[in-house]
Design an enzyme around this catalytic site. Structure first.
Site, PDB file in Angstrom:
ATOM      1  N   GLU A  56     -66.753   3.561  -8.229  1.00 28.33           N
ATOM      2  CA  GLU A  56     -67.208   2.385  -7.526  1.00 28.33           C
ATOM      3  C   GLU A  56     -66.491   1.208  -8.177  1.00 28.33           C
ATOM      4  OE1 GLU A  56     -71.491   2.182  -7.562  1.00 28.33           O
ATOM      5  OE2 GLU A  56     -71.430   0.261  -6.518  1.00 28.33           O
ATOM      6  N   ARG A 287     -72.273  14.738 -18.242  1.00 34.11           N
ATOM      7  CA  ARG A 287     -71.419  13.579 -18.502  1.00 34.11           C
ATOM      8  C   ARG A 287     -71.013  13.540 -19.962  1.00 34.11           C
ATOM      9  NH1 ARG A 287     -73.610   9.758 -15.827  1.00 34.11           N
ATOM     10  NH2 ARG A 287     -72.604   8.008 -16.813  1.00 34.11           N
ATOM     11  N   LYS A 297     -72.002   1.073 -17.865  1.00 36.68           N
ATOM     12  CA  LYS A 297     -71.325  -0.108 -17.309  1.00 36.68           C
ATOM     13  C   LYS A 297     -72.115  -1.372 -17.619  1.00 36.68           C
ATOM     14  CE  LYS A 297     -68.906   1.805 -13.338  1.00 36.68           C
ATOM     15  NZ  LYS A 297     -69.038   2.050 -11.901  1.00 36.68           N
TER      16      LYS A 297
HETATM   17  P1  ATP Z   1     -72.593   3.385 -11.772  1.00 36.20           P
HETATM   18  O1  ATP Z   1     -73.880   3.313 -12.490  1.00 36.20           O
HETATM   19  O2  ATP Z   1     -72.017   2.055 -11.446  1.00 36.20           O
HETATM   20  O3  ATP Z   1     -72.568   4.363 -10.627  1.00 36.20           O
HETATM   21  P2  ATP Z   1     -70.820   5.269 -13.043  1.00 36.20           P
HETATM   22  O4  ATP Z   1     -70.497   5.339 -14.504  1.00 36.20           O
HETATM   23  O5  ATP Z   1     -71.441   6.420 -12.362  1.00 36.20           O
HETATM   24  O6  ATP Z   1     -71.633   3.943 -12.889  1.00 36.20           O
HETATM   25  P3  ATP Z   1     -68.773   5.383 -11.017  1.00 36.20           P
HETATM   26  O7  ATP Z   1     -67.728   4.394 -10.715  1.00 36.20           O
HETATM   27  O8  ATP Z   1     -69.776   5.690  -9.968  1.00 36.20           O
HETATM   28  O9  ATP Z   1     -69.488   4.875 -12.333  1.00 36.20           O
HETATM   29  O10 ATP Z   1     -68.126   6.709 -11.589  1.00 36.20           O
HETATM   30  C1  ATP Z   1     -67.049   7.378 -11.011  1.00 36.20           C
HETATM   31  C2  ATP Z   1     -67.092   8.823 -11.409  1.00 36.20           C
HETATM   32  O11 ATP Z   1     -67.043   8.954 -12.829  1.00 36.20           O
HETATM   33  C3  ATP Z   1     -68.363   9.490 -10.944  1.00 36.20           C
HETATM   34  O12 ATP Z   1     -68.017  10.709 -10.312  1.00 36.20           O
HETATM   35  C4  ATP Z   1     -69.147   9.701 -12.195  1.00 36.20           C
HETATM   36  O13 ATP Z   1     -69.928  10.856 -12.111  1.00 36.20           O
HETATM   37  C5  ATP Z   1     -68.055   9.829 -13.268  1.00 36.20           C
HETATM   38  N1  ATP Z   1     -68.547   9.424 -14.579  1.00 36.20           N
HETATM   39  C6  ATP Z   1     -69.121   8.250 -14.905  1.00 36.20           C
HETATM   40  N2  ATP Z   1     -69.513   8.242 -16.193  1.00 36.20           N
HETATM   41  C7  ATP Z   1     -69.169   9.445 -16.717  1.00 36.20           C
HETATM   42  C8  ATP Z   1     -69.318  10.064 -18.006  1.00 36.20           C
HETATM   43  N3  ATP Z   1     -69.880   9.438 -19.032  1.00 36.20           N
HETATM   44  N4  ATP Z   1     -68.830  11.322 -18.156  1.00 36.20           N
HETATM   45  C9  ATP Z   1     -68.241  11.950 -17.133  1.00 36.20           C
HETATM   46  N5  ATP Z   1     -68.087  11.441 -15.905  1.00 36.20           N
HETATM   47  C10 ATP Z   1     -68.540  10.204 -15.676  1.00 36.20           C
HETATM   48 MG    MG Z   2     -71.895   6.278 -10.128  1.00 34.98          MG
END
Ligand code: ATP
Ligand code: MG
Length: 581
Positions: A56, A287, A297
């Site tokens: 996102e 994760r 974030k």
């Molecule tokens: P938000 O709370 O804004 O959704 P987010 O960290 O999930 O934050 P995204 O931009 O939605 O951010 O994440 C993009 C991709 O990265 C998603 O598929 C998410 O699952 C993955 N991702 C985010 N944080 C991690 C992490 N700590 N480890 C592995 N994958 C991650």
């Molecule tokens: Mg997300």
């Protein structure tokens, strides 16, 4: 690494089984936007598998995202598939072009290529809308006009079923009329929502008629004011996957409870002829959690906004722009991702594991240079004033093919302050009056004493050299000394700022016991005025080096100027935190 040697993991096992069963063998392109725009509608999709990385654009990418990127792009590479970079930009409020640009840069920097497969979820808004009308027509969705509080109260709890909304039995025609008027902007934000009609008594709260569209009169970074209703993430995401012919939709564990809705929605849309089969499958993995950093974030934004760090690319932040400035390598990230693998259960990885991956790559690739970070003058009293000569230093001890370089030697040198003491503690083999050491790649010298200022601080050290002891010359090895110290010629040295970065947080789990801001390490950066080997003056931004005895350093990509690089320490030579604990 060749395919066969790759450690297996549960996702690879799923992919292997799907390929063996031919589960995705005959996927066709629909007329949807996105990939189909470049493909022939109705043609067979030739990619063996399709994965996607769907950020996102509401923040900068961090180390956790790197795990997901390496996983998704790595699978596509290994299985002859494609990995899409898709901006999941269905929420109009927090998204910005700045983030889109930084994400593109970060994925490229990590070494991955999406080829032509770059998409924006917002380009599918019309499709998502049309699908919602189809659901309404089939009695699978309805417009609810309860207030947000009523909806929350009627949702039930984990132990109690929800209560049906009084609007749940509106007819498809009524729903269609209201939904179209929502789209036309007739209602205020929150006046109505469109909900999937599933089961208010479901044991899974996510199936109790989840909201799928809401009114939000906001300008969107891509579609401007074309829309005032926006799809919810949980509705949009499965559709994005299906329109792009994704096979394996890999996400983090918190989406596990959403999977039944993912499957319900795509099942309905497939039955109504909206999307092609076979359908994508959602697979969840744990994760990345790392010690000594925060990967949320919200917390990263707070660190930047409240100026606890100098910006998104501050080398202490676990963002990918920060990592790049810090001098970490993309190869180190890929190795790290490979090493930690993917699992179904949450774990906390020690930051030193990440650092060790970086160290390994830097050790293999970084040329060696000499840097004095805490300079103290060494005067060789028996070396003629005005004379100078060249010594030779190897560029990489394990890679002789990288050759040697000349380093100038003269009467006055800079050495490390800690390499001299007046009274040596036990086991100290470096300079002290009466002791001999080798000036690495140069001569053997014998210390004769030191000069002090009025306050008693040592301001210069004196010694004599042995003219026949020059490294590499015949007979030089007859000098047996225990100490070996590095140096740069004072007259030739390049004086530059060097930033010694350390961990941003002082404890393994910031925020576990108090506000995470109170866990900030007060000594996470120290800038020193160093004296560097003259050739370092010509370092280009992002050139990386091992400064002998000190660690791995990079010429800062933001602040370096041609002929005037400044350096950041990426990582020390050894794990200094292992001892400290
Ligand atoms: P938000 O709370 O804004 O959704 P987010 O960290 O999930 O934050 P995204 O931009 O939605 O951010 O994440 C993009 C991709 O990265 C998603 O598929 C998410 O699952 C993955 N991702 C985010 N944080 C991690 C992490 N700590 N480890 C592995 N994958 C991650
Ligand atoms: Mg997300």
């Amino acid at each position: 690494m060749a395919d066969a040697e790759k450690p297996s993991n549960f996702i690879r096992n799923i992919v292997n089984a799907d390929l063996a069963a031919g589960r995705y063998a005959s996927r066709h392109w629909s007329g949807a936007p996105g990939p189909a725009a470049q493909q022939k509608v109705g043609a067979v999709d030739t990619a063996k598998i399709r994965t996607r990385f769907p950020p996102e654009p509401n923040g900068y990418l961090h180390f956790g995202h790197a795990k997901s990127i390496c996983l998704n792009f790595g699978l596509a590479r290994d299985y002859g598939g494609a990995c899409h970079l898709r901006f999941d930009d269905t929420n109009p409020e927090k998204e910005e072009q700045e983030y889109v640009d930084s994400i593109v840069d970060a994925v490229k920097w990590l070494g991955w290529d999406w080829n032509q497969d770059l998409y924006y979820a917002s380009n599918y808004f019309q499709w998502m809308y049309d699908f919602a009308e189809t659901l309404i027509r089939h009695g699978d969705a309805y417009v609810d006009s309860q207030s947000a509080e009523e909806m929350r109260a009627n949702r039930g709890t984990l132990t109690e079923p929800g209560k049906p909304s009084p609007f749940r039995d509106r007819t498809p025609d009524e729903n269609l009329d209201l939904f179209r008027r929502m789209k036309a902007g007739e209602f205020a934000d929150g006046a109505h929502v469109l909900r999937a009609k599933i089961d208010m008594a479901s044991g899974n709260i996510n199936l109790r008629d989840p909201a799928i569209y809401r009114i939000r009169k906001a300008t969107h970074h891509n579609t401007g004011d074309a829309w005032c209703i926006y799809p919810m993430y949980t509705y949009a995401h499965p559709i994005e996957d299906a329109l792009e012919n994704i096979t394996h939709s890999i996400c983090t564990l918190e989406f596990e409870d959403q999977r039944p809705f993912y499957d319900w929605l795509l099942g309905k849309l497939a039955a109504h002829g909206c999307v092609n089969t076979p359908l994508p499958q959602q697979i969840e993995f744990a994760r990345l959690n790392l010690t000594y950093v925060v990967l949320s974030k919200r917390k990263l934004i707070q660190l930047v906004d409240e100026k606890h760090v100098a910006g998104w690319d501050d080398p202490r932040l676990p963002t990918l722009v920060g990592a790049r400035r810090r001098g970490y390598t993309a190869e180190g990230f890929r190795r790290f991702a490979e090493m930690i693998g993917v699992t179904k259960s949450d774990s906390l990885i020690d930051y030193s594991v990440f650092e060790e991956c970086q160290r390994e790559v830097l050790n293999e690739t970084a040329p060696r240079r000499i840097a004095v970070l805490d300079p103290l003058k060494l005067v060789i009293d028996n070396y003629p004033e005005g004379q100078e000569e060249l010594c030779e230093a190897p560029n990489h001890p394990q890679q002789p093919e990288l050759g040697k370089r000349p380093v100038p030697f003269a009467r006055e040198l800079w050495i490390e302050r800690e390499d001299f003491v007046e009274v040596p503690p036990k086991g100290y083999f470096r300079l002290f009056p009466g002791n001999k050491v080798r000036l690495r790649y140069g001569f053997v010298v014998e210390c004769t004493g030191c000069d002090k200022d009025a306050a008693g601080n040592v301001v210069a050290v004196h010694c004599n050299y042995f003219a026949d002891s020059k490294s590499g010359t015949p007979g030089s090895d007859t000098y047996k000394v225990k100490g070996n110290i590095h140096w740069v010629s004072a007259r030739h040295a390049y004086a530059a700022d060097v930033r010694l970065y350390d961990r941003l947080f002082a404890v393994p789990q910031p925020g576990a016991e108090q506000d995470f801001l109170d866990d900030i390490n007060p000594d996470s950066v120290k800038t020193v005025s160093a004296q560097l080997e003259p050739s370092l003056k010509d370092a280009a931004a992002e050139d990386r080096f091992q400064f002998e005895r000190h660690g791995y350093f990079v010429a800062d990509r933001v602040e370096s100027r041609p002929g005037a690089p400044v350096f950041n320490r990426a990582v020390t030579l050894k794990d200094s935190w292992a001892k400290a604990k």
